[in-house]
Scaffold this active site. Structure first.
Site, short mmCIF file in Angstrom:
data_model
loop_
_atom_site.label_atom_id
_atom_site.label_comp_id
_atom_site.label_asym_id
_atom_site.label_seq_id
_atom_site.Cartn_x
_atom_site.Cartn_y
_atom_site.Cartn_z
N TYR A 157 0.83 -1.21 0.00
CA TYR A 157 0.00 0.00 0.00
C TYR A 157 0.87 1.26 0.00
O TYR A 157 0.70 2.14 -0.86
CB TYR A 157 -0.90 -0.04 1.24
CG TYR A 157 -1.77 1.16 1.48
CD1 TYR A 157 -2.83 1.45 0.64
CD2 TYR A 157 -1.55 1.99 2.59
CE1 TYR A 157 -3.66 2.55 0.89
CE2 TYR A 157 -2.36 3.07 2.85
CZ TYR A 157 -3.42 3.35 1.99
OH TYR A 157 -4.23 4.43 2.24
N LYS A 161 1.36 4.08 -2.89
CA LYS A 161 0.98 5.48 -2.64
C LYS A 161 2.17 6.42 -2.82
O LYS A 161 2.01 7.58 -3.22
CB LYS A 161 0.38 5.62 -1.24
CG LYS A 161 -0.99 4.95 -1.08
CD LYS A 161 -2.09 5.71 -1.80
CE LYS A 161 -3.47 5.21 -1.39
NZ LYS A 161 -4.56 6.01 -1.95
N1 LIG Z 1 -9.19 5.94 6.23
C1 LIG Z 1 -7.93 6.28 6.45
O1 LIG Z 1 -7.46 6.29 7.59
C2 LIG Z 1 -7.06 6.67 5.29
C3 LIG Z 1 -5.77 7.12 5.58
C4 LIG Z 1 -4.95 7.50 4.53
C5 LIG Z 1 -5.40 7.44 3.24
N2 LIG Z 1 -6.67 6.99 2.97
C6 LIG Z 1 -7.09 6.96 1.57
O2 LIG Z 1 -8.37 7.53 1.44
C7 LIG Z 1 -9.03 6.97 0.31
C8 LIG Z 1 -10.44 6.54 0.68
O3 LIG Z 1 -10.36 5.56 1.68
P1 LIG Z 1 -11.52 5.35 2.76
O4 LIG Z 1 -10.83 5.24 4.07
O5 LIG Z 1 -12.62 6.32 2.57
O6 LIG Z 1 -11.99 3.87 2.35
P2 LIG Z 1 -13.43 3.16 2.44
O7 LIG Z 1 -14.27 3.75 3.49
O8 LIG Z 1 -13.13 1.71 2.49
O9 LIG Z 1 -14.09 3.53 1.02
C9 LIG Z 1 -13.49 3.10 -0.15
C10 LIG Z 1 -14.39 3.47 -1.32
O10 LIG Z 1 -13.75 3.08 -2.54
C11 LIG Z 1 -14.56 2.12 -3.24
N3 LIG Z 1 -13.63 1.21 -3.91
C12 LIG Z 1 -12.72 0.40 -3.35
N4 LIG Z 1 -12.04 -0.28 -4.29
C13 LIG Z 1 -12.54 0.15 -5.48
C14 LIG Z 1 -12.26 -0.17 -6.83
N5 LIG Z 1 -11.33 -1.09 -7.17
N6 LIG Z 1 -12.96 0.46 -7.81
C15 LIG Z 1 -13.91 1.37 -7.50
N7 LIG Z 1 -14.22 1.72 -6.24
C16 LIG Z 1 -13.54 1.11 -5.24
C17 LIG Z 1 -15.43 1.50 -2.14
O11 LIG Z 1 -16.65 0.96 -2.63
P3 LIG Z 1 -16.75 -0.59 -3.17
O12 LIG Z 1 -16.15 -1.44 -2.09
O13 LIG Z 1 -18.19 -0.81 -3.41
O14 LIG Z 1 -15.95 -0.61 -4.42
C18 LIG Z 1 -15.71 2.74 -1.29
O15 LIG Z 1 -16.69 3.54 -1.93
C19 LIG Z 1 -8.12 5.86 -0.20
O16 LIG Z 1 -7.35 6.34 -1.28
C20 LIG Z 1 -7.22 5.57 0.98
O17 LIG Z 1 -5.98 5.03 0.59
C21 LIG Z 1 -7.50 6.59 3.96
#
Ligand SMILES: NC(=O)c1ccc[n+]([C@@H]2O[C@H](COP(=O)([O-])OP(=O)(O)OC[C@H]3O[C@@H](n4cnc5c(N)ncnc54)[C@H](OP(=O)(O)O)[C@@H]3O)[C@@H](O)[C@H]2O)c1
Length: 254
Positions: A157, A161
């Protein structure tokens, strides 16, 4: 003289990937609240349909960002429905395969790079060809605070990134002056993806965070909205860290 809108989003169109929940949904909601229309995607069709209904001024197309044809169809949907693409937010990501890199399955490693690095490039290419090359625009890639240092388990990951950070800088140089390309790097945010970190009994992950709490998706959405707005129109190729002070927490451990 002040512009009539503090953000300049009225009549604008944003594509947001991974927008059925978490950070992507909050970003899409922020755009709609600021007067934009949004085109959203996620894999699970019922989940995406619920998000689209909640958003209101939105169209959705279910599918994976790992499929270049899906990204092309998404761009066509935005153009057919709204006739323009001002903003692209590459938010969908995978944090798999988890574990030591010596055990990483090659197919799952490739999948991480397809979803986290190649898909943002492909969607940017489609939006560039369909609208942005002629009319300008703004791209934000959602990265992570963990992209610039090492840690256990998340090697695939964080490596992907880190590549996304560099892709952001390269595209910013190539697409200027018409299209700005930046990234936003969240710290720990209360979403499904990070549940394995924050949802542990008797552990509060916010204890050593200088700002005293984990992030909410809206903390990230506000940063994305600002970075794509006219208020940030002299900023490109930068990474905006939105992490509650995670990066500076060691200054507190005397
Ligand atoms: N949460 C954190 O602490 C955190 C920290 C640093 C960075 N981030 C980044 O923030 C971003 C969003 O993460 P989040 O925490 O909001 O995650 P999340 O709550 O798991 O949501 C992920 C979203 O992306 C969709 N998704 C996943 N894989 C996909 C694919 N292959 N094609 C299309 N849609 C896809 C999911 O829906 P489906 O499963 O239906 O596809 C969902 O809508 C990511 O880039 C992550 O790396 C998050």
């Amino acid at each position: 003289m002040m512009s009539p809108s503090p953000h300049g989003f009225e009549g604008r169109v944003a594509i947001v990937t991974g927008a059925s929940r978490g950070i992507g949904l909050a970003v899409a909601e922020a755009f709609v609240a600021a007067g934009a229309r949004v085109c959203v995607t996620a894999r699970d069709a019922p989940g995406l349909a619920r998000a689209t209904a909640r958003l209101g001024d939105a169209v959705g197309l279910a599918g994976t960002v790992a499929d270049p044809a899906h990204l092309h169809r998404l761009t066509e949907l935005a153009m057919d429905e709204y006739g323009r693409i001002d903003v692209v937010v590459n938010n969908a990501a995978t944090n798999q395969p988890y574990g030591p890199l010596m055990d990483a399955d090659p197919d799952r490693w490739r999948e991480a790079f397809t979803v986290n690095v190649e898909a943002p490039l492909r969607l940017t290419q489609h939006a560039w060809r369909a609208w942005m090359r002629a009319h300008g625009g703004s791209v934000v890639n959602i990265c992570t605070e963990g992209a610039t240092h090492v840690g256990p388990g998340l090697g695939a990951y964080s490596t992907s990134k880190a590549a996304l950070l560099r892709l952001t800088q390269q595209l910013a140089g190539e697409l200027a002056p018409g299209v700005r390309v930046n990234s936003v790097s969240p710290g720990l945010v209360r979403t499904e993806m990070a549940r394995f970190v924050w949802d542990r009994p008797n552990q509060d992950p916010a204890t050593d965070l200088p700002l005293g709490r984990m992030g909410d998706p809206q903390d990230i959405a506000r940063a994305v909205l600002w970075l794509t707005s006219t208020a940030a129109n002299w900023i490109t190729g930068t990474d905006l860290l939105v992490d509650g002070g995670t990066r500076v927490r060691r200054a507190r451990t005397l």
